[in-house]
Scaffold this motif. Structure first.
Motif, mmCIF file in Angstrom:
data_model
loop_
_atom_site.group_PDB
_atom_site.id
_atom_site.type_symbol
_atom_site.label_atom_id
_atom_site.label_comp_id
_atom_site.label_asym_id
_atom_site.label_seq_id
_atom_site.Cartn_x
_atom_site.Cartn_y
_atom_site.Cartn_z
ATOM 1 N N PHE A 19 45.710 6.302 6.681
ATOM 2 C CA PHE A 19 45.484 6.135 8.109
ATOM 3 C C PHE A 19 44.485 5.004 8.329
ATOM 4 O O PHE A 19 43.392 5.004 7.757
ATOM 5 C CB PHE A 19 44.976 7.448 8.720
ATOM 6 C CG PHE A 19 45.942 8.572 8.502
ATOM 7 C CD1 PHE A 19 47.111 8.654 9.228
ATOM 8 C CD2 PHE A 19 45.693 9.524 7.536
ATOM 9 C CE1 PHE A 19 48.017 9.674 9.009
ATOM 10 C CE2 PHE A 19 46.592 10.556 7.307
ATOM 11 C CZ PHE A 19 47.762 10.628 8.046
ATOM 12 N N VAL A 20 44.897 4.035 9.126
ATOM 13 C CA VAL A 20 44.073 2.851 9.380
ATOM 14 C C VAL A 20 43.963 2.638 10.885
ATOM 15 O O VAL A 20 44.702 3.229 11.673
ATOM 16 C CB VAL A 20 44.678 1.590 8.707
ATOM 17 C CG1 VAL A 20 44.625 1.700 7.204
ATOM 18 C CG2 VAL A 20 46.100 1.355 9.164
ATOM 19 N N SER A 35 44.577 5.596 14.100
ATOM 20 C CA SER A 35 45.833 6.212 14.528
ATOM 21 C C SER A 35 47.055 5.590 13.859
ATOM 22 O O SER A 35 48.124 6.187 13.861
ATOM 23 C CB SER A 35 45.974 6.116 16.045
ATOM 24 O OG SER A 35 45.959 4.766 16.439
ATOM 25 N N ALA A 36 46.923 4.415 13.296
ATOM 26 C CA ALA A 36 48.056 3.782 12.631
ATOM 27 C C ALA A 36 48.281 4.416 11.258
ATOM 28 O O ALA A 36 47.341 4.844 10.599
ATOM 29 C CB ALA A 36 47.823 2.285 12.480
ATOM 30 N N VAL A 37 49.533 4.470 10.826
ATOM 31 C CA VAL A 37 49.888 5.100 9.550
ATOM 32 C C VAL A 37 50.534 4.059 8.647
ATOM 33 O O VAL A 37 51.409 3.298 9.081
ATOM 34 C CB VAL A 37 50.869 6.276 9.773
ATOM 35 C CG1 VAL A 37 51.283 6.886 8.452
ATOM 36 C CG2 VAL A 37 50.249 7.319 10.661
ATOM 37 N N ARG A 77 53.117 2.270 16.609
ATOM 38 C CA ARG A 77 53.780 2.171 17.900
ATOM 39 C C ARG A 77 53.100 3.058 18.949
ATOM 40 O O ARG A 77 53.087 2.731 20.127
ATOM 41 C CB ARG A 77 55.240 2.600 17.725
ATOM 42 C CG ARG A 77 56.149 2.197 18.845
ATOM 43 C CD ARG A 77 57.575 2.586 18.576
ATOM 44 N NE ARG A 77 58.046 2.018 17.319
ATOM 45 C CZ ARG A 77 59.223 2.276 16.782
ATOM 46 N NH1 ARG A 77 60.046 3.098 17.361
ATOM 47 N NH2 ARG A 77 59.585 1.719 15.641
ATOM 48 N N PHE A 78 52.563 4.196 18.515
ATOM 49 C CA PHE A 78 51.972 5.165 19.444
ATOM 50 C C PHE A 78 50.456 5.211 19.277
ATOM 51 O O PHE A 78 49.913 4.798 18.260
ATOM 52 C CB PHE A 78 52.560 6.561 19.179
ATOM 53 C CG PHE A 78 54.060 6.599 19.254
ATOM 54 C CD1 PHE A 78 54.709 6.608 20.473
ATOM 55 C CD2 PHE A 78 54.826 6.613 18.096
ATOM 56 C CE1 PHE A 78 56.091 6.642 20.544
ATOM 57 C CE2 PHE A 78 56.203 6.647 18.161
ATOM 58 C CZ PHE A 78 56.837 6.659 19.389
ATOM 59 N N ALA A 82 49.746 11.650 14.957
ATOM 60 C CA ALA A 82 50.863 12.532 14.589
ATOM 61 C C ALA A 82 52.208 11.888 14.918
ATOM 62 O O ALA A 82 53.153 11.962 14.122
ATOM 63 C CB ALA A 82 50.730 13.874 15.295
ATOM 64 N N LYS A 83 52.285 11.225 16.072
ATOM 65 C CA LYS A 83 53.533 10.544 16.455
ATOM 66 C C LYS A 83 53.816 9.378 15.514
ATOM 67 O O LYS A 83 54.968 9.117 15.161
ATOM 68 C CB LYS A 83 53.450 10.049 17.900
ATOM 69 C CG LYS A 83 53.558 11.152 18.927
ATOM 70 C CD LYS A 83 53.509 10.577 20.326
ATOM 71 C CE LYS A 83 53.539 11.663 21.373
ATOM 72 N NZ LYS A 83 53.394 11.111 22.720
#
Length: 141
Positions: A19-20, A35-37, A77-78, A82-83
């Motif tokens: 997670f970054v 929030s980025a994966v 994108r979100f 989690a999304k």
């Protein structure tokens, strides 16, 4: 376990998630929340893939596959972590699903005699039209 159409199942221990912080607009939130994966899947060493599927995945000209055979998918994108996790897994599943389709072997064929004759006749017709362009006999009028 990531199940892909009931044909292939990728175990959780072969998926590496990191997670970054996401790039781009997001106000104050973007600097605080990771929030980025970044989802990594080692295609070359995976026990979940059969040899033919592994070969097709590695043969794809995809910039997301490293030289070592590791697929890296970045999802941001979100705003919700989690999304983004779901999005990254869906994109991995779509990529594997596309590689499941075995390409149809192309059989080389030759043009028929009639098609060759039609082509030559069309060329002669066009040549005739072009040859007669701009030719006017002004002296006979």
């Amino acid at each position: 376990m990531l199940d892909i159409d009931g044909i292939v199942s990728i175990p959780e221990d072969e998926l590496i998630e990191k997670f970054v912080r996401a790039t781009g607009a997001g106000g104050q939130n973007v600097n605080k929340v990771s929030s980025a994966v970044e989802l990594r899947f080692d295609i070359a060493r995976s026990s979940a893939l059969d040899e033919a599927l592994r070969t097709r995945l590695l043969a794809r000209r995809d910039r997301r596959v490293t030289a070592e055979g590791v697929l890296v998918i970045q999802a941001q994108r979100f705003r919700d972590q989690a999304k983004n996790r779901i999005d990254a897994r869906e994109r991995l599943a779509a990529l594997v699903r596309a590689a499941l389709v075995v390409p149809k072997h192309r059989v080389a064929t030759r043009p028929t005699r009639a098609s060759k004759e039609r082509r030559i006749e069309a060329k002669k017709s066009r040549a005739s039209i072009k040859r007669n362009r701009g030719r006017s006999n002004w002296s006979s009028e």
